[in-house]
Design a protein around this motif. Structure first.
Motif, PDB file in Angstrom:
ATOM      1  N   PHE A 177      16.238  -2.214  -0.879  1.00 38.11           N
ATOM      2  CA  PHE A 177      14.780  -2.183  -0.712  1.00 38.11           C
ATOM      3  C   PHE A 177      14.266  -0.748  -0.541  1.00 38.11           C
ATOM      4  CE2 PHE A 177      14.962  -6.738   0.944  1.00 38.11           C
ATOM      5  CZ  PHE A 177      14.435  -7.249  -0.223  1.00 38.11           C
ATOM      6  N   THR A 178      15.034   0.086   0.150  1.00 38.89           N
ATOM      7  CA  THR A 178      14.628   1.474   0.331  1.00 38.89           C
ATOM      8  C   THR A 178      14.512   2.180  -1.015  1.00 38.89           C
ATOM      9  OG1 THR A 178      15.697   1.569   2.505  1.00 38.89           O
ATOM     10  CG2 THR A 178      15.210   3.661   1.433  1.00 38.89           C
ATOM     11  N   ALA A 179      15.491   1.921  -1.896  1.00 39.48           N
ATOM     12  CA  ALA A 179      15.436   2.518  -3.234  1.00 39.48           C
ATOM     13  C   ALA A 179      14.248   1.980  -4.024  1.00 39.48           C
ATOM     14  CB  ALA A 179      16.734   2.241  -3.977  1.00 39.48           C
ATOM     15  N   ALA A 180      13.962   0.684  -3.901  1.00 39.37           N
ATOM     16  CA  ALA A 180      12.834   0.097  -4.627  1.00 39.37           C
ATOM     17  C   ALA A 180      11.506   0.644  -4.109  1.00 39.37           C
ATOM     18  CB  ALA A 180      12.863  -1.419  -4.503  1.00 39.37           C
ATOM     19  N   LEU A 181      11.392   0.819  -2.789  1.00 37.08           N
ATOM     20  CA  LEU A 181      10.143   1.324  -2.212  1.00 37.08           C
ATOM     21  C   LEU A 181       9.878   2.764  -2.621  1.00 37.08           C
ATOM     22  CD1 LEU A 181      10.393  -0.201   1.375  1.00 37.08           C
ATOM     23  CD2 LEU A 181       8.757  -0.837  -0.407  1.00 37.08           C
ATOM     24  N   SER A 182      10.940   3.536  -2.791  1.00 40.79           N
ATOM     25  CA  SER A 182      10.753   4.925  -3.205  1.00 40.79           C
ATOM     26  C   SER A 182      10.221   5.034  -4.632  1.00 40.79           C
ATOM     27  CB  SER A 182      12.078   5.686  -3.086  1.00 40.79           C
ATOM     28  OG  SER A 182      13.038   5.171  -3.995  1.00 40.79           O
ATOM     29  N   ALA A 183      10.334   3.943  -5.416  1.00 43.80           N
ATOM     30  CA  ALA A 183       9.851   3.950  -6.803  1.00 43.80           C
ATOM     31  C   ALA A 183       8.452   3.363  -6.951  1.00 43.80           C
ATOM     32  CB  ALA A 183      10.825   3.181  -7.689  1.00 43.80           C
ATOM     33  N   VAL A 184       7.844   2.938  -5.840  1.00 42.29           N
ATOM     34  CA  VAL A 184       6.486   2.398  -5.916  1.00 42.29           C
ATOM     35  C   VAL A 184       5.524   3.528  -6.277  1.00 42.29           C
ATOM     36  CG1 VAL A 184       4.619   1.316  -4.625  1.00 42.29           C
ATOM     37  CG2 VAL A 184       6.987   0.599  -4.238  1.00 42.29           C
ATOM     38  N   PRO A 185       4.698   3.360  -7.319  1.00 39.35           N
ATOM     39  CA  PRO A 185       3.773   4.437  -7.732  1.00 39.35           C
ATOM     40  C   PRO A 185       2.816   4.829  -6.611  1.00 39.35           C
ATOM     41  CG  PRO A 185       3.901   2.711  -9.400  1.00 39.35           C
ATOM     42  CD  PRO A 185       4.595   2.184  -8.191  1.00 39.35           C
ATOM     43  N   GLN A 186       2.863   6.093  -6.223  1.00 38.30           N
ATOM     44  CA  GLN A 186       2.013   6.550  -5.129  1.00 38.30           C
ATOM     45  C   GLN A 186       0.540   6.641  -5.539  1.00 38.30           C
ATOM     46  OE1 GLN A 186       3.031   6.919  -1.916  1.00 38.30           O
ATOM     47  NE2 GLN A 186       4.855   5.950  -2.795  1.00 38.30           N
ATOM     48  N   ASP A 187       0.269   6.802  -6.840  1.00 40.23           N
ATOM     49  CA  ASP A 187      -1.125   6.859  -7.267  1.00 40.23           C
ATOM     50  C   ASP A 187      -1.816   5.514  -7.067  1.00 40.23           C
ATOM     51  OD1 ASP A 187       0.497   5.701  -9.142  1.00 40.23           O
ATOM     52  OD2 ASP A 187      -0.595   6.484 -10.874  1.00 40.23           O
ATOM     53  N   LEU A 188      -1.049   4.411  -7.246  1.00 41.50           N
ATOM     54  CA  LEU A 188      -1.621   3.093  -6.993  1.00 41.50           C
ATOM     55  C   LEU A 188      -1.882   2.893  -5.506  1.00 41.50           C
ATOM     56  CD1 LEU A 188       0.470   0.805  -9.385  1.00 41.50           C
ATOM     57  CD2 LEU A 188      -1.828   1.729  -9.723  1.00 41.50           C
ATOM     58  N   MET A 189      -0.963   3.371  -4.671  1.00 39.80           N
ATOM     59  CA  MET A 189      -1.153   3.267  -3.231  1.00 39.80           C
ATOM     60  C   MET A 189      -2.389   4.056  -2.799  1.00 39.80           C
ATOM     61  SD  MET A 189       1.258   1.315  -1.977  1.00 39.80           S
ATOM     62  CE  MET A 189       1.346   1.758  -0.244  1.00 39.80           C
ATOM     63  N   GLU A 190      -2.550   5.241  -3.358  1.00 36.90           N
ATOM     64  CA  GLU A 190      -3.700   6.066  -3.002  1.00 36.90           C
ATOM     65  C   GLU A 190      -4.999   5.434  -3.490  1.00 36.90           C
ATOM     66  OE1 GLU A 190      -5.647   9.083  -1.148  1.00 36.90           O
ATOM     67  OE2 GLU A 190      -3.515   8.540  -1.052  1.00 36.90           O
ATOM     68  N   ALA A 191      -4.959   4.849  -4.688  1.00 35.22           N
ATOM     69  CA  ALA A 191      -6.151   4.184  -5.211  1.00 35.22           C
ATOM     70  C   ALA A 191      -6.543   2.991  -4.340  1.00 35.22           C
ATOM     71  CB  ALA A 191      -5.914   3.736  -6.653  1.00 35.22           C
ATOM     72  N   ALA A 192      -5.547   2.225  -3.910  1.00 35.04           N
ATOM     73  CA  ALA A 192      -5.835   1.078  -3.038  1.00 35.04           C
ATOM     74  C   ALA A 192      -6.387   1.541  -1.699  1.00 35.04           C
ATOM     75  CB  ALA A 192      -4.557   0.264  -2.829  1.00 35.04           C
ATOM     76  N   ARG A 193      -5.854   2.650  -1.190  1.00 33.82           N
ATOM     77  CA  ARG A 193      -6.358   3.186   0.071  1.00 33.82           C
ATOM     78  C   ARG A 193      -7.817   3.634  -0.057  1.00 33.82           C
ATOM     79  NH1 ARG A 193      -2.836   6.621   0.547  1.00 33.82           N
ATOM     80  NH2 ARG A 193      -1.340   5.499   1.850  1.00 33.82           N
ATOM     81  N   LEU A 194      -8.141   4.278  -1.172  1.00 39.99           N
ATOM     82  CA  LEU A 194      -9.510   4.732  -1.393  1.00 39.99           C
ATOM     83  C   LEU A 194     -10.471   3.571  -1.581  1.00 39.99           C
ATOM     84  CD1 LEU A 194      -8.891   7.773  -3.784  1.00 39.99           C
ATOM     85  CD2 LEU A 194      -9.485   7.828  -1.343  1.00 39.99           C
ATOM     86  N   ALA A 197      -8.439  -0.781   0.980  1.00 38.62           N
ATOM     87  CA  ALA A 197      -7.373  -1.728   1.298  1.00 38.62           C
ATOM     88  C   ALA A 197      -6.630  -1.286   2.551  1.00 38.62           C
ATOM     89  CB  ALA A 197      -6.405  -1.840   0.122  1.00 38.62           C
ATOM     90  N   GLY A 198      -6.414  -2.211   3.444  1.00 41.09           N
ATOM     91  CA  GLY A 198      -5.681  -1.915   4.664  1.00 41.09           C
ATOM     92  C   GLY A 198      -4.186  -1.925   4.432  1.00 41.09           C
ATOM     93  N   LEU A 199      -3.442  -1.862   5.542  1.00 38.24           N
ATOM     94  CA  LEU A 199      -1.982  -1.831   5.447  1.00 38.24           C
ATOM     95  C   LEU A 199      -1.447  -3.086   4.790  1.00 38.24           C
ATOM     96  CD1 LEU A 199       0.539  -0.181   6.201  1.00 38.24           C
ATOM     97  CD2 LEU A 199       0.605  -1.452   8.363  1.00 38.24           C
ATOM     98  N   TRP A 200      -1.948  -4.263   5.217  1.00 31.86           N
ATOM     99  CA  TRP A 200      -1.495  -5.517   4.633  1.00 31.86           C
ATOM    100  C   TRP A 200      -1.947  -5.646   3.179  1.00 31.86           C
ATOM    101  CZ3 TRP A 200       1.792  -9.213   4.412  1.00 31.86           C
ATOM    102  CH2 TRP A 200       1.497 -10.392   3.727  1.00 31.86           C
ATOM    103  N   GLY A 201      -3.164  -5.206   2.884  1.00 29.15           N
ATOM    104  CA  GLY A 201      -3.661  -5.281   1.520  1.00 29.15           C
ATOM    105  C   GLY A 201      -2.838  -4.436   0.563  1.00 29.15           C
ATOM    106  N   ARG A 202      -2.461  -3.223   0.992  1.00 23.82           N
ATOM    107  CA  ARG A 202      -1.634  -2.367   0.128  1.00 23.82           C
ATOM    108  C   ARG A 202      -0.262  -2.969  -0.076  1.00 23.82           C
ATOM    109  NH1 ARG A 202      -3.931   1.564   3.514  1.00 23.82           N
ATOM    110  NH2 ARG A 202      -1.938   1.947   4.566  1.00 23.82           N
ATOM    111  N   PHE A 203       0.271  -3.593   0.981  1.00 24.24           N
ATOM    112  CA  PHE A 203       1.586  -4.226   0.840  1.00 24.24           C
ATOM    113  C   PHE A 203       1.511  -5.442  -0.079  1.00 24.24           C
ATOM    114  CE2 PHE A 203       4.542  -7.563   2.245  1.00 24.24           C
ATOM    115  CZ  PHE A 203       5.747  -6.917   2.015  1.00 24.24           C
ATOM    116  N   ARG A 204       0.458  -6.261   0.098  1.00 24.52           N
ATOM    117  CA  ARG A 204       0.341  -7.503  -0.671  1.00 24.52           C
ATOM    118  C   ARG A 204       0.059  -7.258  -2.141  1.00 24.52           C
ATOM    119  NH1 ARG A 204       0.021 -10.788  -3.734  1.00 24.52           N
ATOM    120  NH2 ARG A 204      -0.779 -12.929  -3.674  1.00 24.52           N
ATOM    121  N   HIS A 205      -0.797  -6.287  -2.452  1.00 27.11           N
ATOM    122  CA  HIS A 205      -1.260  -6.126  -3.822  1.00 27.11           C
ATOM    123  C   HIS A 205      -0.601  -4.978  -4.574  1.00 27.11           C
ATOM    124  CE1 HIS A 205      -4.348  -9.164  -3.247  1.00 27.11           C
ATOM    125  NE2 HIS A 205      -4.709  -8.565  -2.123  1.00 27.11           N
ATOM    126  N   VAL A 206       0.081  -4.085  -3.878  1.00 21.83           N
ATOM    127  CA  VAL A 206       0.724  -2.948  -4.548  1.00 21.83           C
ATOM    128  C   VAL A 206       2.233  -2.968  -4.340  1.00 21.83           C
ATOM    129  CG1 VAL A 206       0.832  -0.437  -4.755  1.00 21.83           C
ATOM    130  CG2 VAL A 206      -1.367  -1.552  -4.307  1.00 21.83           C
TER     131      VAL A 206
END
Length: 293
Positions: A177-194, A197-206
């Motif tokens: 899981f650590t290896a998979a999480l390191s490959a999650v696109p950070q631009d999508l995480m940043e877009a969801a944050r902007l 989206a909260g912590l749960w929303g970013r986890f659920r949708h990204v």
């Protein structure tokens, strides 16, 4: 064949030969034995071997202990898979946080139980769960909780073993899981944050869709592992108390190597194989439905 194809077969031949010898041939022999009454008498004299067809399977369906073992195994899987995957994913998410220091050290320490001997660690945990002098009961007693007979009570024997198994194996999925999480696109995480989206929303949708294939792999491997659980109850409880931790694999072991009813044991192995195959197909189809494959 071309020269490249011949070279590929040449290099693949040793591995393919090993697969045939240690997997395909034993599997075929086990399937053949499952329709015979192969026992210690046939082992001494092949003339005592008889073809019984589906007789072994019919006998299993009328054996109460087999159904008890099947129920125990299902309970191990139903409770153990969410525990193992949930713990692994939670720890991987914590280690993925940029504020956590000494990440390599934590990963090594948490992965260490996975590579230790299951028998040695099971013996240690059996003493930890001891009702009279186990450290777990001493800790509970310090806060006013009455000592619990973890491994001697049918109501607590499976939870106790599940605690040990989760501690033992969660490090492997954690690394995956650590290896998979390191490959999650950070631009999508940043877009969801902007987008708010909260912590749960970013986890659920990204995060969750991004690690979906890894989550599916962990689920398939965990289900297969818990359905084949044997060493832990064998060392810690010997299938007791009152057969509350007797699993399908434990039942197969007793049939084959305690009572020398190898035909019946082979039938158990074949049923377990079909169970794992069916559940793997179901999980794979679920993964395709959610576009994880």
């Amino acid at each position: 064949m071309t020269r490249q194809e011949r070279t590929a077969w040449l290099f693949s031949a040793p591995v393919l030969a090993i697969i045939v010898l240690v997997f395909i041939v034993p599997t075929a022999l086990a399937m053949a034995l499952s329709v015979t009454d192969y026992s210690i008498y046939a082992l001494a004299d092949w003339s005592n071997l008889r073809f019984v067809g589906l007789g072994n399977f019919a006998d299993l369906l009328s054996t109460p202990l087999f159904w008890r073992a099947l129920g125990n195994t299902a309970l191990f899987a139903v409770l153990g898979v969410p525990m193992a995957i949930g713990t692994s994913l939670a720890v991987a998410l914590l280690l993925n946080d940029v504020t956590v220091h000494w990440k390599p050290l934590w990963r090594v320490l948490l992965f260490a139980p996975y590579v230790t001997s299951v028998v040695a660690t099971a013996v240690v945990w059996r003493f930890l769960f001891n009702e009279r002098f186990g450290l777990i009961n001493r800790a509970l007693n310090a806060v006013g909780v009455t000592p619990i007979d973890w491994l001697g009570n049918p109501a607590t024997s499976i939870p106790a073993i599940l605690i040990f198994v989760t501690w033992k194996i969660f490090g492997y999925n954690m690394i995956v899981f650590t290896a998979a999480l390191s490959a999650v696109p950070q631009d999508l995480m940043e877009a969801a944050r902007l987008d708010g989206a909260g912590l749960w929303g970013r986890f659920r949708h990204v995060t969750l869709p991004a690690i979906g294939p890894t989550l599916l792999l962990a689920a398939v491997m965990s289900v297969a592992g818990f359905l084949q659980i044997f060493a832990e109850p064998y060392v810690m409880t010997l299938g007791g108390p009152a057969q509350s931790t007797t699993t399908v694999l434990y039942f197969m072991f007793d049939e084959g190597f305690k009572w020398w009813n190898l035909g019946q044991a082979s039938a158990v192995a074949f049923i377990l194989f079909l169970m794992i195959l069916a559940l793997t197909i179901v999980q794979t189809r679920i993964g395709r439905r959610y576009e994880w494959l």
